[in-house]
Design an enzyme around this catalytic site. Structure first.
Site, mmCIF file in Angstrom:
data_model
loop_
_atom_site.group_PDB
_atom_site.id
_atom_site.type_symbol
_atom_site.label_atom_id
_atom_site.label_comp_id
_atom_site.label_asym_id
_atom_site.label_seq_id
_atom_site.Cartn_x
_atom_site.Cartn_y
_atom_site.Cartn_z
ATOM 1 N NE ARG A 109 35.224 -55.227 132.358
ATOM 2 C CZ ARG A 109 34.304 -55.735 131.544
ATOM 3 N NH1 ARG A 109 34.409 -56.976 131.106
ATOM 4 N NH2 ARG A 109 33.269 -55.007 131.148
ATOM 5 C CG HIS A 136 29.247 -52.624 133.593
ATOM 6 N ND1 HIS A 136 30.237 -51.846 133.030
ATOM 7 C CD2 HIS A 136 29.022 -53.640 132.716
ATOM 8 C CE1 HIS A 136 30.607 -52.382 131.874
ATOM 9 N NE2 HIS A 136 29.892 -53.463 131.662
ATOM 10 C CD GLN A 139 26.257 -52.910 129.200
ATOM 11 O OE1 GLN A 139 27.351 -53.387 128.992
ATOM 12 N NE2 GLN A 139 25.339 -52.790 128.245
ATOM 13 C CG ASP A 227 24.318 -59.355 133.783
ATOM 14 O OD1 ASP A 227 24.848 -59.915 132.790
ATOM 15 O OD2 ASP A 227 24.977 -58.750 134.655
ATOM 16 C CB CYS A 266 25.192 -55.831 129.850
ATOM 17 S SG CYS A 266 25.657 -57.173 130.964
ATOM 18 N NE ARG A 294 29.685 -50.539 127.445
ATOM 19 C CZ ARG A 294 30.439 -51.519 127.962
ATOM 20 N NH1 ARG A 294 30.024 -52.766 127.913
ATOM 21 N NH2 ARG A 294 31.585 -51.253 128.576
HETATM 22 N N1 CP Z 1 28.869 -55.881 128.586
HETATM 23 C C1 CP Z 1 30.212 -55.906 128.756
HETATM 24 O O1 CP Z 1 30.786 -55.154 129.545
HETATM 25 O O2 CP Z 1 30.849 -56.802 127.960
HETATM 26 P P1 CP Z 1 32.380 -57.240 128.073
HETATM 27 O O3 CP Z 1 32.531 -58.004 129.358
HETATM 28 O O4 CP Z 1 32.597 -58.107 126.857
HETATM 29 O O5 CP Z 1 33.242 -56.017 128.051
HETATM 30 N N1 NVA Z 2 27.449 -59.049 135.693
HETATM 31 C C1 NVA Z 2 28.406 -59.429 134.676
HETATM 32 C C2 NVA Z 2 28.474 -58.377 133.621
HETATM 33 C C3 NVA Z 2 29.425 -58.687 132.480
HETATM 34 C C4 NVA Z 2 29.530 -57.569 131.495
HETATM 35 C C5 NVA Z 2 29.763 -59.676 135.315
HETATM 36 O O1 NVA Z 2 30.151 -58.890 136.189
HETATM 37 O O2 NVA Z 2 30.432 -60.639 134.942
#
Ligand code: CP
Ligand code: NVA
Length: 308
Positions: A109, A136, A139, A227, A266, A294
């Protein structure tokens, strides 16, 4: 390199993506009712270890990938960039080469999508994108699995994305042509999707319709998706909350979609900002099935990456 990277949905062809979703559905069904820590029959990833690197916070990605490896008979090691020499200036390239000597796959990440691409270039094991500023993909695989579970035929379905045209929106755009759904996107001009992602969608035969209001995007949709208005790494929170306020998914907005429409998010969610509590906690919401999936979708992604 042994195995395959999972960096973005548009890198895979539709048969590979279909294979991943079919595997995810089958693996979920096969362990129904089991304790969550029990290893799947055949322990497909026995002896395999996944390294997980986080430059940003995570609840779902972290726990679901860890449990995915346990259920597949393997194990995982988690670190934040701050725990590693990466946080003190060691290069992505050297980190990728070193970790490839210890583990069988790496999930990252990252703040910058280009760091995941660089990591994949220098790693000799599969690399999985666990969210970047640009996309992502894990997701969206879980989200599409969830819709199929609830009777949505993706080919020909109309999905509506409302709010910020962000990383999660981009991965839905990358998936539209691959799975044959239409994505109606309702965003203010300032937070519209990137041209690069629109080009990718176009090149992969994705049907994307752009609108400047939530009402137009949601009209007649089978699925409504929201989101957070302020993603990790966004620096203009105050301005975003002001400009994006009219894009909140309220009950009135959801009423413009089909009566049977599902709601996706998400998570993490901010009730009263991008979505009202009545919607996200209501009968149309699939958000906790999405979160569960997930785990199942990523188990299939891991097996696809490691060709197991
Ligand atoms: N939806 C998602 O990726 O959640 P987290 O940021 O908690 O991993
Ligand atoms: N768009 C959000 C998604 C979190 C899972 C972010 O990038 O923070």
């Amino acid at each position: 390199m042994a195995g395959r990277h999972f960096i973005d949905i548009w890198h895979l062809d539709h048969l590979e993506l279909r294979e991943i979703l079919d595997m995810a559905h089958a693996m979920k069904a096969a362990r129904k009712g089991w304790p969550k820590g029990r290893v799947d029959d055949g322990a497909p990833l026995e002896g395999h270890t996944l390294a997980m690197l986080f430059e940003k916070a995570s609840t779902r990605t972290r726990f679901s990938f860890d449990m995915a490896m346990r259920q597949l008979g393997g194990s995982s090691i988690t670190a934040t960039a701050g725990d590693m020499q990466l946080g003190r200036g060691e290069t992505i390239e050297d980190t990728a080469r070193v970790l490839s000597r210890y583990v069988d796959a790496v999930m990252i990440r990252a703040n910058d999508h280009s760091d995941v691409e660089a990591f994949a270039e220098f790693a000799s094991v599969p690399v999985i994108n666990g969210l970047t500023d640009r996309s992502h993909p894990c997701q969206i695989m879980a989200d599409l699995m969830t819709l199929e579970e609830h009777g949505v035929t993706l080919r020909g379905a109309r999905l509506a994305w409302v709010g910020d045209g962000n990383n999660v929106c981009a991965s839905f755009m990358h998936a539209a042509g691959k799975f044959g759904f239409t994505l109606a996107v309702g965003t203010p001009a300032r937070y519209a999707p990137d041209d690069e992602d629109l080009d990718i969608a176009r090149e992969t035969q994705g049907r994307i319709e752009l609108f400047e209001t939530a009402e137009e995007a949601v009209a007649g949709a089978d699925v409504v998706i929201a989101d957070t208005f302020v993603s990790m790494g966004d620096s203009d929170a105050e301005r975003r909350l002001e400009i994006l306020e009219p894009y909140a998914v309220t009950e009135d907005i959801l009423d413009l979609a089909k009566p049977s429409a599902w709601f996706l998010h998400c998570l993490p969610a901010h009730r009263g900002e991008e979505v009202d509590a009545e919607v996200i906690d209501g009968a149309h919401s699939l958000v906790f099935d999405e979160a569960e999936n997930r785990l199942h979708a990523q188990k299939a992604i891991l097996r696809w990456c490691l060709e197991k």
